[in-house]
Motif scaffolding. Structure first.
Motif, PDB file in Angstrom:
ATOM      1  N   VAL A   5       3.291  -7.039   9.311  1.00  0.00           N
ATOM      2  CA  VAL A   5       2.393  -6.313   9.418  1.00  0.00           C
ATOM      3  C   VAL A   5       2.512  -5.232   8.182  1.00  0.00           C
ATOM      4  O   VAL A   5       1.626  -4.854   7.637  1.00  0.00           O
ATOM      5  CB  VAL A   5       2.563  -5.566  10.790  1.00  0.00           C
ATOM      6  CG1 VAL A   5       1.640  -4.225  10.770  1.00  0.00           C
ATOM      7  CG2 VAL A   5       2.260  -6.471  11.859  1.00  0.00           C
ATOM      8  N   ALA A   6       3.671  -5.146   7.948  1.00  0.00           N
ATOM      9  CA  ALA A   6       4.004  -3.915   6.683  1.00  0.00           C
ATOM     10  C   ALA A   6       3.402  -4.550   5.482  1.00  0.00           C
ATOM     11  O   ALA A   6       2.820  -3.864   4.786  1.00  0.00           O
ATOM     12  CB  ALA A   6       5.400  -3.829   6.745  1.00  0.00           C
ATOM     13  N   ASP A   7       3.771  -5.993   5.141  1.00  0.00           N
ATOM     14  CA  ASP A   7       3.364  -6.421   4.074  1.00  0.00           C
ATOM     15  C   ASP A   7       1.691  -6.628   3.992  1.00  0.00           C
ATOM     16  O   ASP A   7       1.355  -6.206   2.576  1.00  0.00           O
ATOM     17  CB  ASP A   7       3.939  -8.035   4.023  1.00  0.00           C
ATOM     18  CG  ASP A   7       5.314  -8.192   3.778  1.00  0.00           C
ATOM     19  OD1 ASP A   7       5.873  -7.261   3.464  1.00  0.00           O
ATOM     20  OD2 ASP A   7       5.881  -9.142   3.900  1.00  0.00           O
ATOM     21  N   SER A   8       1.133  -6.619   5.089  1.00  0.00           N
ATOM     22  CA  SER A   8      -0.253  -6.853   5.056  1.00  0.00           C
ATOM     23  C   SER A   8      -0.977  -5.160   4.695  1.00  0.00           C
ATOM     24  O   SER A   8      -1.920  -4.963   3.882  1.00  0.00           O
ATOM     25  CB  SER A   8      -1.001  -7.299   6.248  1.00  0.00           C
ATOM     26  OG  SER A   8      -0.766  -6.404   7.151  1.00  0.00           O
ATOM     27  N   ALA A   9      -0.033  -4.390   5.171  1.00  0.00           N
ATOM     28  CA  ALA A   9      -0.474  -2.877   4.801  1.00  0.00           C
ATOM     29  C   ALA A   9      -0.311  -2.478   3.433  1.00  0.00           C
ATOM     30  O   ALA A   9      -1.134  -1.999   2.971  1.00  0.00           O
ATOM     31  CB  ALA A   9       0.361  -1.915   5.803  1.00  0.00           C
ATOM     32  N   SER A  10       1.004  -2.935   3.002  1.00  0.00           N
ATOM     33  CA  SER A  10       1.378  -2.672   1.676  1.00  0.00           C
ATOM     34  C   SER A  10       0.262  -3.286   0.733  1.00  0.00           C
ATOM     35  O   SER A  10      -0.289  -3.001  -0.404  1.00  0.00           O
ATOM     36  CB  SER A  10       2.484  -3.352   1.114  1.00  0.00           C
ATOM     37  OG  SER A  10       3.457  -2.870   2.039  1.00  0.00           O
ATOM     38  N   ASP A  11      -0.435  -4.778   0.930  1.00  0.00           N
ATOM     39  CA  ASP A  11      -1.435  -5.402   0.363  1.00  0.00           C
ATOM     40  C   ASP A  11      -2.557  -4.533   0.192  1.00  0.00           C
ATOM     41  O   ASP A  11      -3.353  -4.473  -0.712  1.00  0.00           O
ATOM     42  CB  ASP A  11      -1.505  -6.915   0.693  1.00  0.00           C
ATOM     43  CG  ASP A  11      -0.252  -7.670   0.524  1.00  0.00           C
ATOM     44  OD1 ASP A  11       0.637  -7.379  -0.483  1.00  0.00           O
ATOM     45  OD2 ASP A  11      -0.295  -8.818   1.035  1.00  0.00           O
ATOM     46  N   TYR A  12      -3.023  -4.176   1.455  1.00  0.00           N
ATOM     47  CA  TYR A  12      -4.226  -3.415   1.613  1.00  0.00           C
ATOM     48  C   TYR A  12      -4.393  -2.053   0.714  1.00  0.00           C
ATOM     49  O   TYR A  12      -5.190  -1.749  -0.122  1.00  0.00           O
ATOM     50  CB  TYR A  12      -4.332  -2.952   3.215  1.00  0.00           C
ATOM     51  CG  TYR A  12      -5.797  -2.497   3.450  1.00  0.00           C
ATOM     52  CD1 TYR A  12      -7.037  -2.974   3.307  1.00  0.00           C
ATOM     53  CD2 TYR A  12      -5.729  -1.061   3.748  1.00  0.00           C
ATOM     54  CE1 TYR A  12      -8.112  -2.369   3.686  1.00  0.00           C
ATOM     55  CE2 TYR A  12      -6.827  -0.525   3.939  1.00  0.00           C
ATOM     56  CZ  TYR A  12      -8.219  -0.949   4.123  1.00  0.00           C
ATOM     57  OH  TYR A  12      -9.151  -0.225   4.207  1.00  0.00           O
ATOM     58  N   ASN A  13      -3.055  -1.642   0.873  1.00  0.00           N
ATOM     59  CA  ASN A  13      -3.086  -0.382   0.109  1.00  0.00           C
ATOM     60  C   ASN A  13      -2.957  -0.545  -1.547  1.00  0.00           C
ATOM     61  O   ASN A  13      -3.744   0.299  -2.340  1.00  0.00           O
ATOM     62  CB  ASN A  13      -1.574   0.474   0.577  1.00  0.00           C
ATOM     63  CG  ASN A  13      -2.164   1.353   1.761  1.00  0.00           C
ATOM     64  OD1 ASN A  13      -2.898   1.471   2.263  1.00  0.00           O
ATOM     65  ND2 ASN A  13      -0.827   1.827   2.428  1.00  0.00           N
ATOM     66  N   PRO A  53      -2.705   5.621  -0.554  1.00  0.00           N
ATOM     67  CA  PRO A  53      -3.911   6.138  -0.590  1.00  0.00           C
ATOM     68  C   PRO A  53      -4.364   6.963   0.741  1.00  0.00           C
ATOM     69  O   PRO A  53      -3.924   6.524   1.781  1.00  0.00           O
ATOM     70  CB  PRO A  53      -4.951   4.820  -0.858  1.00  0.00           C
ATOM     71  CG  PRO A  53      -3.870   3.871  -0.243  1.00  0.00           C
ATOM     72  CD  PRO A  53      -2.452   4.390  -0.251  1.00  0.00           C
ATOM     73  N   LEU A  54      -4.943   8.063   0.590  1.00  0.00           N
ATOM     74  CA  LEU A  54      -5.233   8.860   1.523  1.00  0.00           C
ATOM     75  C   LEU A  54      -6.571   9.370   1.678  1.00  0.00           C
ATOM     76  O   LEU A  54      -6.983   9.996   0.719  1.00  0.00           O
ATOM     77  CB  LEU A  54      -4.095  10.075   2.047  1.00  0.00           C
ATOM     78  CG  LEU A  54      -2.730   9.687   2.176  1.00  0.00           C
ATOM     79  CD1 LEU A  54      -1.831  10.942   2.170  1.00  0.00           C
ATOM     80  CD2 LEU A  54      -2.438   8.952   3.461  1.00  0.00           C
ATOM     81  N   ALA A  55      -7.080   9.647   2.780  1.00  0.00           N
ATOM     82  CA  ALA A  55      -8.454  10.367   3.013  1.00  0.00           C
ATOM     83  C   ALA A  55      -8.142  11.628   2.999  1.00  0.00           C
ATOM     84  O   ALA A  55      -7.211  12.114   3.479  1.00  0.00           O
ATOM     85  CB  ALA A  55      -9.338   9.895   4.206  1.00  0.00           C
TER      86      ALA A  55
END
Length: 125
Positions: A5-13, A53-55
């Motif tokens: 989950v952390a890896d996929s969030a890192s990839d997405y970011n 990245p943040l909105a």
């Protein structure tokens, strides 16, 4: 052992960061109409520099309001704790990079943020 989950969030970011920088601060997809910034912060425990990245939405006085909602979780996101520990950070907005002082809002600002601007940035924080 890695956390998928952390890896996929890192990839997405990482994809968002790359697109942001390649397009002068703009991204597409579900974030196409959302003002975005990149915040460079130092890990409170690790001391490692991170970029997230943040909105945001603009607030009077040239401020950028970001909300540490963590997707509705009762716990703050990691970057929130990093900003509390190391509040002087660099921010990329559009094609500009500059230093800012991150602050938690006082009560009057908090109330105006909760009321929110019209549309997609309303929050129940």
């Amino acid at each position: 052992m890695t956390n998928p989950v952390a890896d996929s969030a890192s990839d997405y970011n990482a994809e968002i960061i790359q697109e942001f920088r390649a397009n002068g601060g703009h991204v597409g997809g579900p974030w196409a109409d959302t003002p975005m910034l990149l915040i460079h912060h130092i890990g409170a425990k690790s001391g490692t520099e991170r970029v997230t990245p943040l909105a945001y939405y603009p607030h009077p006085g040239g401020r950028f309001v970001i909300v540490a909602s963590n997707g509705g979780s009762p716990a703050h996101p990691g970057w929130y704790h990093n900003l509390k520990a190391n509040p002087v950070v660099e921010v990329e907005v559009g094609s500009q990079t500059f230093s800012v002082l991150a602050e938690s809002p006082g009560l009057p600002l908090s109330a105006s943020i909760r009321a929110g601007p019209p549309g997609r940035f309303r929050c129940s924080c």
